[in-house]
Design an enzyme around this catalytic site. Structure first.
Site, PDB file in Angstrom:
ATOM      1  N   ARG A  27       0.814  -1.225   0.000  1.00 28.94           N
ATOM      2  CA  ARG A  27       0.000   0.000   0.000  1.00 28.94           C
ATOM      3  C   ARG A  27       0.842   1.266   0.000  1.00 28.94           C
ATOM      4  NH1 ARG A  27      -5.363  -1.022   1.408  1.00 28.94           N
ATOM      5  NH2 ARG A  27      -5.616   1.185   1.812  1.00 28.94           N
ATOM      6  N   ASN A 100      -3.899   7.602   6.935  1.00 33.90           N
ATOM      7  CA  ASN A 100      -3.954   7.370   5.490  1.00 33.90           C
ATOM      8  C   ASN A 100      -4.981   8.340   4.920  1.00 33.90           C
ATOM      9  OD1 ASN A 100      -4.140   6.360   2.893  1.00 33.90           O
ATOM     10  ND2 ASN A 100      -5.462   4.645   3.475  1.00 33.90           N
ATOM     11  N   GLY A 101      -4.577   9.167   3.944  1.00 33.90           N
ATOM     12  CA  GLY A 101      -5.540  10.093   3.349  1.00 33.90           C
ATOM     13  C   GLY A 101      -4.951  11.488   3.246  1.00 33.90           C
ATOM     14  N   GLU A 496      -3.286  -2.801 -21.864  1.00 37.26           N
ATOM     15  CA  GLU A 496      -2.913  -3.475 -20.624  1.00 37.26           C
ATOM     16  C   GLU A 496      -1.466  -4.007 -20.694  1.00 37.26           C
ATOM     17  OE1 GLU A 496      -3.988  -3.527 -17.746  1.00 37.26           O
ATOM     18  OE2 GLU A 496      -3.230  -5.336 -16.792  1.00 37.26           O
ATOM     19  N   GLU A 503       4.671  -0.179 -15.627  1.00 43.78           N
ATOM     20  CA  GLU A 503       4.653  -0.262 -14.159  1.00 43.78           C
ATOM     21  C   GLU A 503       5.818  -1.068 -13.612  1.00 43.78           C
ATOM     22  OE1 GLU A 503       0.654  -2.093 -13.603  1.00 43.78           O
ATOM     23  OE2 GLU A 503       0.456  -0.556 -12.063  1.00 43.78           O
ATOM     24  N   HIS A 519      -1.546   6.742 -38.271  1.00 56.39           N
ATOM     25  CA  HIS A 519      -1.918   8.140 -38.056  1.00 56.39           C
ATOM     26  C   HIS A 519      -0.965   8.862 -37.103  1.00 56.39           C
ATOM     27  CE1 HIS A 519      -5.613   7.646 -40.312  1.00 56.39           C
ATOM     28  NE2 HIS A 519      -5.849   6.547 -39.627  1.00 56.39           N
ATOM     29  N   LYS A 619      -0.898  -0.045  -4.106  1.00 64.01           N
ATOM     30  CA  LYS A 619      -1.923  -0.973  -4.592  1.00 64.01           C
ATOM     31  C   LYS A 619      -3.322  -0.346  -4.591  1.00 64.01           C
ATOM     32  CE  LYS A 619      -3.295  -5.086  -5.858  1.00 64.01           C
ATOM     33  NZ  LYS A 619      -2.989  -5.466  -7.249  1.00 64.01           N
TER      34      LYS A 619
HETATM   35  O1  M6R Z   1      -8.319  -1.532  -6.973  1.00 70.02           O
HETATM   36  P1  M6R Z   1      -8.652  -0.980  -8.342  1.00 70.02           P
HETATM   37  O2  M6R Z   1      -8.936  -2.045  -9.338  1.00 70.02           O
HETATM   38  O3  M6R Z   1      -9.752   0.032  -8.289  1.00 70.02           O
HETATM   39  O4  M6R Z   1      -7.340  -0.231  -8.809  1.00 70.02           O
HETATM   40  C1  M6R Z   1      -7.325   0.521  -9.986  1.00 70.02           C
HETATM   41  C2  M6R Z   1      -5.929   0.849 -10.418  1.00 70.02           C
HETATM   42  O5  M6R Z   1      -5.295   1.642  -9.449  1.00 70.02           O
HETATM   43  C3  M6R Z   1      -5.095  -0.405 -10.668  1.00 70.02           C
HETATM   44  O6  M6R Z   1      -5.687  -1.229 -11.614  1.00 70.02           O
HETATM   45  C4  M6R Z   1      -3.665  -0.015 -11.149  1.00 70.02           C
HETATM   46  O7  M6R Z   1      -3.735   0.538 -12.419  1.00 70.02           O
HETATM   47  C5  M6R Z   1      -2.774  -1.256 -11.119  1.00 70.02           C
HETATM   48  N1  M6R Z   1      -1.519  -0.934 -10.537  1.00 70.02           N
HETATM   49  C6  M6R Z   1      -2.545  -1.836 -12.459  1.00 70.02           C
HETATM   50  O8  M6R Z   1      -1.641  -2.883 -12.475  1.00 70.02           O
END
Ligand code: M6R
Length: 624
Positions: A27, A100-101, A496, A503, A519, A619
């Site tokens: 996290r 957190n926030g 994707e 990432e 294009h 995450k």
């Molecule tokens: O928990 P979520 O599916 O809502 O998360 C959305 C994105 O933050 C998440 O998919 C992010 O793009 C990942 N790191 C992709 O691998």
């Protein structure tokens, strides 16, 4: 973003907190810290960087106690540093707080507190909350409990927060440590209480249930506005109005072993391998193969209400947004209902046309992504019915929805989403078939048979492509740019594939609809640019993909084709071929994405990147 863990009980607290932080490190990993109450005083240990740095520090400076808090940080206010690491202790040394926030009004509060004589050592908004809470412990000449002080502080906070605090004043008052207590508040980001076994005299707290699984499966998800008091004897919750409330106790079904690496070098690789089972678990029990029927038991809307749905809005972020793009193909083809796809972060600012004929579906692994939740709330406020496609039981997205389709992927720990993505696609396929069943009265058997064959195809592609992708990664890991091309339902797979590579390996990668290459992006192609082209599917799409390969080769690009056809049909222009099994066109994206996940994984490993915890990411993105 940011992991929070807390414990009150009779066990030695630091090992418990460190174990919880290890499970929450995904996290945020900019810094970490713990606080324990030791001999009536707050003792903290903090370190910049990953948890191992904190572990090393604690080895040389052990802390002992029976209750305390731990935190892993994803930096918002102030750079990653020990000075900005949580827990934050107020300037009188009475309150330690983890958070957190984002506290939006932290600046005016800070100015006021400075004027009152409170001092600050960090750049964080969290330290403001610690001082604010402390200021209410003895406001107006009388002493107040930590819970009352937190309640009063919360009335002044603007923004989104989940925090937990401990205080020394109780111990000083009682002269012993019998009054162990943690006070936690939630307004936005998730906070989960873990209930110790009856008679155990211990309670837990975390921002994510995966940190609690080894201790308990009985959890309470706090609601927005809740303030919880944890003591060894139990938990008490008050709502925003200060009334005592009972929140439902939920029993988690996840197996704690699923949250371990299980012999794999990384969670990401383990989770790629788990896709065979996860895909199967997501449709198991929801398909009656005998009667050719889809069964959904987690939908609160009546069939008539669902039949009245005229439009669907799919709302998501990141990888889940790529699922949404594929969901549009599935729902429009199978249920013939028009679908709009939006980023969570864009939806509510574009004034979408929403009413009770709209079904809005939030797609989210965590169910806690702030942007997706805001979009879902905006849709609900406009009158839409709300569904969630989600992996985490009891998360906020599931709680605000009229229907939930759980993706039974089990805990996904790797920051890069893999099994959550493929199971979202299965869930959306089921949703599309369910809507078809409602609208047209039946689901043809071949759609279900296609699903039944999917786990085998997933398994085959993982086993066959793992060594092959390791080999491709060895060949191309030095490339600085990659292009991914796909058409139709496979265009989101190009997106994707590119996102995974970005990432995990920090290589710049772009996904494009193949027809758009001419294009613009074609200008980028040279001998240093690998182009991954998804060339699966029916004849017209396949023929077009073949033309793209020729165009790339004519400009000296490196052609990597992913195909379910005989490689001979590709016209001999490919430098590399990735062969995948053929499944039904609507399910083909699930098979196609797997080699791209593996390619990103092995490329990241080759480049020495931390694939489970890539830099700057977290995450669950619980801030907007
Ligand atoms: O928990 P979520 O599916 O809502 O998360 C959305 C994105 O933050 C998440 O998919 C992010 O793009 C990942 N790191 C992709 O691998």
């Amino acid at each position: 973003m940011c992991g929070i863990v807390g414990y009150v009980g009779s066990r030695e607290v630091v090992p418990l907190l460190m174990d919880g932080l290890r499970r929450l490190e995904y996290r945020g990993y900019d810094s970490a810290g713990v606080v324990v109450i030791q001999d009536g005083g707050l003792e903290t240990c903090k370190a910049e960087g990953k948890l191992d740095r904190l572990k090393e520090k604690l080895a040389g400076q052990p802390l002992y106690g029976r209750y305390g808090l731990g935190h892993t940080r994803w930096a918002t206010h102030g750079p990653p540093s020990e000075r900005n690491a949580h827990p934050m202790v107020d300037s009188k040394g009475r309150v330690a707080l983890i958070h957190n926030g984002i506290i939006e009004n932290f600046l005016p509060l800070k100015k006021r507190l400075i004027a009152e004589g409170w001092t600050f050592k960090s750049d964080t908004d969290t330290e403001v909350v610690a001082n604010l809470v402390s200021s209410y412990l003895d406001d107006g000449g009388s002493r107040h409990s930590l819970r009352d002080a937190v309640t009063r502080a919360c009335r002044e906070l603007e923004g989104m927060y989940a925090f937990a605090a401990v205080s020394t004043t109780l111990i000083a008052a009682a002269g012993q440590d019998a009054d162990q207590e943690i006070v936690a508040a939630r307004q936005g980001p998730p906070l989960v209480l873990g209930l110790g076994a009856p008679g155990s005299r211990e309670q837990f707290l975390a921002s994510d249930p995966s940190a609690l699984l080894v201790h308990t499966k009985d959890v309470i998800f706090l609601e927005n506005g809740d303030i919880a008091l944890l003591t060894p004897d139990g938990v008490e919750i008050r709502n925003r109005q200060g009334e005592d409330v009972q929140r439902p106790v939920q029993r988690l079904t996840w197996d704690p072993i699923q949250a371990e690496k299980g012999g794999y070098k990384h969670f990401m690789l383990k989770e790629i391998h788990e896709q065979t089972q996860a895909v199967q678990d997501t449709f198991a029990g929801r398909v009656d193969f005998e009667r050719s029927e889809i069964l959904f038991d987690t939908v609160k809307l009546s069939e008539d209400e669902l039949r009245r749905v005229e439009r669907i809005h799919l709302l998501a972020c990141g990888t889940s947004w790529h699922s949404a793009l594929i969901g549009k193909f599935l729902i429009e083809e199978l249920a013939r209902i028009p679908v709009e796809v939006d980023y969570g972060s864009e939806y509510r600012y574009r004034k979408p046309i929403v009413d009770s004929r709209v079904l809005a579906v939030g797609i989210s692994q965590s169910g806690e992504t702030a942007d997706t939740l805001s979009a879902m709330e905006a849709a609900r406020d406009g009158g839409a019915h709300l569904f969630a496609v989600c992996n985490v039981q009891g998360s906020q997205a599931t709680r605000i929805s009229d229907g939930v389709i759980y993706t039974h992927a089990g805990p996904e720990i790797g920051v890069a989403s893999t099994k959550a993505f493929t199971t979202q696609l299965v869930a959306l396929y089921l949703l599309a078939l369910y809507l078809r069943q409602l609208r047209f009265g039946h689901v043809e058997r071949h759609y279900l048979n296609d699903l039944a064959h999917l786990p085998q195809a997933v398994n085959d592609v993982i086993l066959k492509q793992e060594p092959r992708m390791e080999e491709l990664a060895r060949r191309y890991f030095r490339a600085e740019n990659f292009l991914y091309l796909g058409r139709g339902i496979n265009y989101p797979i190009a997106l994707e594939g590119a996102l995974k590579l970005k990432e995990i390996s920090y290589i710049h990668a772009e996904g494009y609809p193949a027809g758009e290459m001419k294009h613009g992006p074609i200008a980028l192609i040279d001998r240093d640019m690998p182009v991954v082209s998804i060339a699966t599917g029916h004849d017209t799409v396949f023929e077009k993909a073949k033309s793209n390969l020729q165009e790339v080769k004519a400009r000296d690009g490196v052609v990597i084709a992913l195909t379910d056809r005989d490689p001979e049909e590709l016209g001999g222009v490919c430098d590399e071929i990735i062969e995948v099994p053929s499944v039904s066109p609507l399910l083909q994206p699930i098979v196609n994405v797997i080699p791209l996940q593996l390619l990103a994984y092995f490329t990241g490993v080759r480049r020495g990147a931390d694939v489970d915890q890539p830099r700057n990411l977290a995450k669950s993105v619980t801030v907007e």
